[in-house]
Design an enzyme around this catalytic site. Structure first.
Site, mmCIF file in Angstrom:
data_model
loop_
_atom_site.group_PDB
_atom_site.id
_atom_site.type_symbol
_atom_site.label_atom_id
_atom_site.label_comp_id
_atom_site.label_asym_id
_atom_site.label_seq_id
_atom_site.Cartn_x
_atom_site.Cartn_y
_atom_site.Cartn_z
ATOM 1 N N ASP A 50 0.835 -1.208 0.000
ATOM 2 C CA ASP A 50 0.000 0.000 0.000
ATOM 3 C C ASP A 50 0.870 1.259 0.000
ATOM 4 O O ASP A 50 0.558 2.248 -0.670
ATOM 5 C CB ASP A 50 -0.932 -0.008 1.223
ATOM 6 C CG ASP A 50 -1.797 -1.249 1.245
ATOM 7 O OD1 ASP A 50 -2.313 -1.623 0.185
ATOM 8 O OD2 ASP A 50 -1.933 -1.866 2.325
ATOM 9 N N HIS A 71 -5.170 -3.781 5.600
ATOM 10 C CA HIS A 71 -4.852 -4.009 4.179
ATOM 11 C C HIS A 71 -6.076 -4.534 3.447
ATOM 12 O O HIS A 71 -6.127 -5.678 3.015
ATOM 13 C CB HIS A 71 -3.668 -4.983 4.041
ATOM 14 C CG HIS A 71 -3.380 -5.319 2.605
ATOM 15 N ND1 HIS A 71 -2.919 -4.383 1.698
ATOM 16 C CD2 HIS A 71 -3.535 -6.463 1.899
ATOM 17 C CE1 HIS A 71 -2.790 -4.936 0.514
ATOM 18 N NE2 HIS A 71 -3.165 -6.202 0.590
HETATM 19 P P1 NAD Z 1 -0.170 -18.337 -5.709
HETATM 20 O O1 NAD Z 1 -1.361 -19.206 -5.828
HETATM 21 O O2 NAD Z 1 0.567 -17.968 -6.944
HETATM 22 O O3 NAD Z 1 0.884 -18.979 -4.703
HETATM 23 C C1 NAD Z 1 0.535 -19.480 -3.459
HETATM 24 C C2 NAD Z 1 1.452 -20.642 -3.163
HETATM 25 O O4 NAD Z 1 1.141 -21.125 -1.847
HETATM 26 C C3 NAD Z 1 1.308 -21.838 -4.118
HETATM 27 O O5 NAD Z 1 2.570 -22.199 -4.645
HETATM 28 C C4 NAD Z 1 0.739 -22.943 -3.246
HETATM 29 O O6 NAD Z 1 1.173 -24.241 -3.625
HETATM 30 C C5 NAD Z 1 1.297 -22.527 -1.895
HETATM 31 N N1 NAD Z 1 0.627 -23.135 -0.749
HETATM 32 C C6 NAD Z 1 -0.686 -23.408 -0.557
HETATM 33 N N2 NAD Z 1 -0.872 -23.998 0.642
HETATM 34 C C7 NAD Z 1 0.343 -24.072 1.225
HETATM 35 C C8 NAD Z 1 0.816 -24.559 2.464
HETATM 36 N N3 NAD Z 1 -0.010 -25.114 3.361
HETATM 37 N N4 NAD Z 1 2.131 -24.493 2.719
HETATM 38 C C9 NAD Z 1 2.987 -23.958 1.826
HETATM 39 N N5 NAD Z 1 2.603 -23.472 0.628
HETATM 40 C C10 NAD Z 1 1.299 -23.530 0.337
HETATM 41 O O7 NAD Z 1 -0.630 -17.000 -4.947
HETATM 42 P P2 NAD Z 1 0.138 -15.599 -4.846
HETATM 43 O O8 NAD Z 1 -0.276 -14.734 -5.967
HETATM 44 O O9 NAD Z 1 1.577 -15.864 -4.618
HETATM 45 O O10 NAD Z 1 -0.541 -14.982 -3.520
HETATM 46 C C11 NAD Z 1 -0.353 -15.586 -2.268
HETATM 47 C C12 NAD Z 1 -1.157 -14.864 -1.200
HETATM 48 O O11 NAD Z 1 -0.650 -13.523 -1.018
HETATM 49 C C13 NAD Z 1 -2.638 -14.682 -1.527
HETATM 50 O O12 NAD Z 1 -3.411 -14.960 -0.377
HETATM 51 C C14 NAD Z 1 -2.761 -13.213 -1.900
HETATM 52 O O13 NAD Z 1 -4.043 -12.700 -1.688
HETATM 53 C C15 NAD Z 1 -1.751 -12.610 -0.958
HETATM 54 N N6 NAD Z 1 -1.267 -11.266 -1.306
HETATM 55 C C16 NAD Z 1 -1.065 -10.385 -0.293
HETATM 56 C C17 NAD Z 1 -0.583 -9.117 -0.556
HETATM 57 C C18 NAD Z 1 -0.339 -8.141 0.567
HETATM 58 O O14 NAD Z 1 -0.212 -6.936 0.300
HETATM 59 N N7 NAD Z 1 -0.206 -8.567 1.810
HETATM 60 C C19 NAD Z 1 -0.322 -8.724 -1.874
HETATM 61 C C20 NAD Z 1 -0.545 -9.655 -2.898
HETATM 62 C C21 NAD Z 1 -1.032 -10.931 -2.606
HETATM 63 C C1 LMR Z 2 -3.113 -6.414 -3.262
HETATM 64 O O1 LMR Z 2 -3.360 -5.419 -2.600
HETATM 65 O O2 LMR Z 2 -2.716 -6.349 -4.443
HETATM 66 C C2 LMR Z 2 -3.220 -7.761 -2.621
HETATM 67 O O3 LMR Z 2 -3.816 -7.680 -1.366
HETATM 68 C C3 LMR Z 2 -3.877 -8.795 -3.497
HETATM 69 C C4 LMR Z 2 -5.350 -8.534 -3.714
HETATM 70 O O4 LMR Z 2 -6.126 -9.482 -3.525
HETATM 71 O O5 LMR Z 2 -5.723 -7.431 -4.088
#
Ligand code: NAD
Ligand code: LMR
Length: 389
Positions: A185, A213
């Site tokens: 953010d 967030h």
């Molecule tokens: P993705 O699906 O590409 O990757 C997630 C990974 O987690 C996969 O490789 C999957 O196999 C793995 N996984 C699932 N269960 C698991 C477990 N028990 N142990 C270990 N690994 C496991 O998803 P992504 O795009 O990398 O996003 C991941 C998360 O991050 C989502 O929940 C998304 O919403 C979040 N996110 C948060 C922010 C933030 O600002 N905090 C920003 C973007 C995304």
């Molecule tokens: C973001 O802000 O990009 C992440 O939290 C992923 C989402 O679900 O928007």
């Protein structure tokens, strides 16, 4: 001083969910950016204390065995002094043992039409399972845990409170070392402000972003960014705030079913992870950043400044001017909040309520809306842990 028995050990960083969109990009950035950090720790005269020598290790863990092995093999060919290992399934103990930094992007991402809250049922289970593994294999007096998985507002309570349950450590101890990442953010706020005020110098303005967030719980304090208050109109600021609050949707819609932000999140997470690495390697005495923390710990004050923060939040909730002790009771306000803090090797050194106290009227209204929503998000996580038994 860093922990004296650890001074000569390599720093181990575990990435859980390392085969995913964020996990792979984050691991790539850590493999490259931590190279100079390792070299500095081995060679430079560190200001804080005797630095540790030796390499940094990245332990990549995922439930997707082939994908994590492939990504680790691929990264291991990059010529930086950072070792990479792959771990899958039941091998989580090997990934976590000795790790002083654990970064968690494990979990499902959004698709168009979904809210972050729609991810709760699946991701809360994943995070609770990982909390049990961290409690079993890490020493929570020396490990920092950074959570990325959504919904952050609810899953940091799940992680914290499950770790308390599983490790037997006090809520105060766990709160010192377990943080949610809301850095994306701030990265967006800085980028969008820079786009809106193109005549500025090339360096990006730093905009404090506090709260949570998700949507209106994200509160960018543009009035505190260098010269921003004088430079943009009220209407332009409202547009900027909305864009930061819903920036995640832009990426989800553009990816059209293929997930949410991965590259920008990996960048934001790598920056803060490297700051923790600098801290743990003795290259800096403390770090300053905004993190989503447990600000209200039962029976104990989190850190100096926490009482000021709670009273400021209580004042905002009650519609007062937010100065300490003016309105509301600090005990009645939210238990988790993203706020600027200072962190040392032993945990949180101080909490900085000043940006909230200096927020202008428009931002105080946005903070009141944030607080109105955040409490329910937090409760959802707490109830989930309570029902796990
Ligand atoms: P993705 O699906 O590409 O990757 C997630 C990974 O987690 C996969 O490789 C999957 O196999 C793995 N996984 C699932 N269960 C698991 C477990 N028990 N142990 C270990 N690994 C496991 O998803 P992504 O795009 O990398 O996003 C991941 C998360 O991050 C989502 O929940 C998304 O919403 C979040 N996110 C948060 C922010 C933030 O600002 N905090 C920003 C973007 C995304
Ligand atoms: C973001 O802000 O990009 C992440 O939290 C992923 C989402 O679900 O928007």
């Amino acid at each position: 001083m860093p922990h004296n028995t650890q001074e000569q050990e390599p720093l181990k960083v575990a990435v859980l969910g390392a085969a995913g969109g964020i996990g792979q990009s984050l691991s790539l950035l850590l493999k490259t950016w931590l190279g100079p950090v390792a070299a500095a720790a081995a060679g430079a005269a560190a200001p804080a204390a005797a630095p540790r020598t030796g390499v940094i290790k990245i332990a990549m863990y995922d439930v997707n065995r082939d994908a994590v092995r492939g990504a680790a093999a691929d990264l291991s060919h990059i010529d930086t002094p950072v070792a990479v290992s792959a771990h899958a399934g039941d091998d989580i103990g090997d990934a976590l043992r000795g790790a002083e930094l654990v970064v968690i992007p494990a979990g499902v991402p959004r698709r168009p039409g979904m809210t972050r809250d729609d991810l709760f049922a699946v991701n809360a289970r994943i995070v609770a399972t990982l909390a049990d593994a961290i409690a079993a294999h890490c020493d929570l007096s020396r490990t920092f845990v950074l959570l990325i998985s959504n919904p952050v507002n609810s899953l940091v309570p799940v992680l914290q409170e499950r770790l308390v349950h599983a490790s037997g450590r006090s809520p105060h101890d766990v709160a010192q070392r377990v943080f949610g990442l809301t850095q994306l953010d701030a990265v967006r706020a800085s980028t969008f402000l820079h786009e809106a005020v193109p005549q500025w110098t090339p360096e990006m303005p730093s905009v404090p972003v506090v709260g949570g967030h998700s949507g209106e719980t994200i509160v960018p304090l543009f009035s505190l960014a260098t010269r921003a208050a004088d430079t943009i109109t009220a209407e332009a600021r409202e547009r900027l705030v909305h864009r930061v609050q819903y920036g995640g949707d832009e990426v989800v819609e553009a990816k059209n079913g293929a997930g949410s932000a991965t590259l920008s999140m990996a960048y934001a997470a790598a920056r803060i992870t490297c700051k923790f690495a600098d801290l743990l390697l003795g290259l800096v005495p403390e770090l300053h950043d905004t993190l989503y923390v447990r600000v209200r710990v039962p029976g104990q004050l989190l850190a100096p400044g926490a009482q000021d923060l709670l009273e400021t939040l209580a004042g905002i909730t009650a519609g007062g001017n937010g100065a300490a002790g003016t309105a509301g009771t600090a005990a009645g306000t939210v238990a988790y909040f993203s706020v600027p803090i200072t962190v040392g090797t032993r945990g949180i050194v101080s909490v900085d309520a000043l940006p909230l106290q200096r927020a202008d009227e428009f931002e105080r209204k946005a903070l009141a809306v944030c607080l109105g929503q955040l409490g329910g998000n937090i409760k959802k996580g707490q109830n989930f842990v309570a029902n796990l038994g």
